[in-house]
Design a protein around this motif. Structure first.
Motif, PDB file in Angstrom:
ATOM      1  N   PHE A  12       0.823  -1.209   0.000  1.00 41.26           N
ATOM      2  CA  PHE A  12       0.000   0.000   0.000  1.00 41.26           C
ATOM      3  C   PHE A  12       0.858   1.259   0.000  1.00 41.26           C
ATOM      4  N   GLY A  13       1.915   1.294   0.798  1.00 37.31           N
ATOM      5  CA  GLY A  13       2.782   2.467   0.887  1.00 37.31           C
ATOM      6  C   GLY A  13       3.524   2.780  -0.399  1.00 37.31           C
ATOM      7  N   LYS A  18       1.185   8.819   0.144  1.00 36.52           N
ATOM      8  CA  LYS A  18       0.527   9.760   1.065  1.00 36.52           C
ATOM      9  C   LYS A  18      -0.840   9.251   1.503  1.00 36.52           C
ATOM     10  N   GLY A  19      -1.135   7.989   1.227  1.00 40.91           N
ATOM     11  CA  GLY A  19      -2.404   7.400   1.639  1.00 40.91           C
ATOM     12  C   GLY A  19      -3.534   7.720   0.683  1.00 40.91           C
ATOM     13  N   ASP A  64      -6.496  10.284  -4.294  1.00 41.89           N
ATOM     14  CA  ASP A  64      -5.071  10.110  -4.021  1.00 41.89           C
ATOM     15  C   ASP A  64      -4.421  11.489  -4.000  1.00 41.89           C
ATOM     16  N   PRO A  98      -9.643   9.293   5.920  1.00 39.70           N
ATOM     17  CA  PRO A  98      -8.386   8.634   5.553  1.00 39.70           C
ATOM     18  C   PRO A  98      -8.507   7.118   5.737  1.00 39.70           C
ATOM     19  N   ILE A  99      -8.021   6.356   4.743  1.00 38.33           N
ATOM     20  CA  ILE A  99      -8.065   4.892   4.835  1.00 38.33           C
ATOM     21  C   ILE A  99      -6.753   4.301   4.335  1.00 38.33           C
ATOM     22  N   GLU A 100      -6.480   3.086   4.794  1.00 38.54           N
ATOM     23  CA  GLU A 100      -5.361   2.294   4.281  1.00 38.54           C
ATOM     24  C   GLU A 100      -5.932   0.955   3.859  1.00 38.54           C
ATOM     25  N   LEU A 101      -5.714   0.590   2.607  1.00 33.89           N
ATOM     26  CA  LEU A 101      -6.282  -0.634   2.056  1.00 33.89           C
ATOM     27  C   LEU A 101      -5.489  -1.864   2.468  1.00 33.89           C
ATOM     28  N   GLU A 102      -6.199  -2.953   2.733  1.00 33.64           N
ATOM     29  CA  GLU A 102      -5.575  -4.247   2.991  1.00 33.64           C
ATOM     30  C   GLU A 102      -5.855  -5.154   1.802  1.00 33.64           C
ATOM     31  N   ILE A 128     -10.194  -2.660   4.820  1.00 33.31           N
ATOM     32  CA  ILE A 128      -9.572  -1.423   5.292  1.00 33.31           C
ATOM     33  C   ILE A 128      -8.866  -1.718   6.606  1.00 33.31           C
ATOM     34  N   LYS A 129      -7.651  -1.227   6.754  1.00 33.90           N
ATOM     35  CA  LYS A 129      -6.875  -1.463   7.969  1.00 33.90           C
ATOM     36  C   LYS A 129      -7.603  -0.869   9.177  1.00 33.90           C
TER      37      LYS A 129
END
Length: 151
Positions: A12-13, A18-19, A64, A98-102, A128-129
């Motif tokens: 993901f990074g 920048k998320g 993004d 804000p989200i971080e995908l798994e 989502i994390k």
């Protein structure tokens, strides 16, 4: 070409340094029906040959902050999960979370038409994390059905 149906799994990074920000809500992806009176049916992750996970599909629009140009600033992410993913944190401004995908996966596609074609991306994830909806882990409130662990 053998790479036609290949999904790539970047970290993901690396894909989004920048998320991402979820715009609005995540909703069920429904199947198209020519009968306007037919009840809506949620799509599942299966192709015409029956290949896939069989899990339900959900869709959310994200933006993004590192995207160059308005054309690439926002896009849809399809979530392949039994339960609707829920962001772990609240909105930072109305309508933006804000989200971080798994379980991130991407696949290139041709975007545009005529002489204005470019490379676009199909983006999907398994969740989502930090999600506590039950999509990736047991729900945060197990209820009275399950007994608490002895200390």
């Amino acid at each position: 070409m053998a790479l036609k149906d290949v999904w790539f799994s970047p970290a993901f990074g690396e894909a989004f340094p920048k998320g991402l920000f979820l715009l609005g809500e995540i909703a069920a992806v429904t199947e198209f029906s020519t009968d306007r009176n037919a009840p809506k049916r949620q799509k599942v992750d299966l192709d015409n040959e029956g290949n896939g996970t069989g899990k339900r599909l959900w869709k959310g629009t994200v933006t993004d902050p590192t995207a160059m140009g308005a054309k690439n600033a926002s896009f849809d992410v399809v979530f392949v999960a039994d339960v609707q993913p829920v962001p772990a944190v609240g909105e930072v401004v109305p309508g933006m979370t804000p989200i971080e995908l798994e379980g991130l996966q991407v696949k290139p596609k041709v975007a545009g038409s005529g002489e204005y074609k470019s490379i676009g991306w199909n983006v999907r994830a398994t969740g989502i994390k930090g999600d506590t909806s039950g999509a990736k882990q047991a729900p945060a409130d197990p209820g009275a059905v399950r007994q608490a662990k002895a200390a």
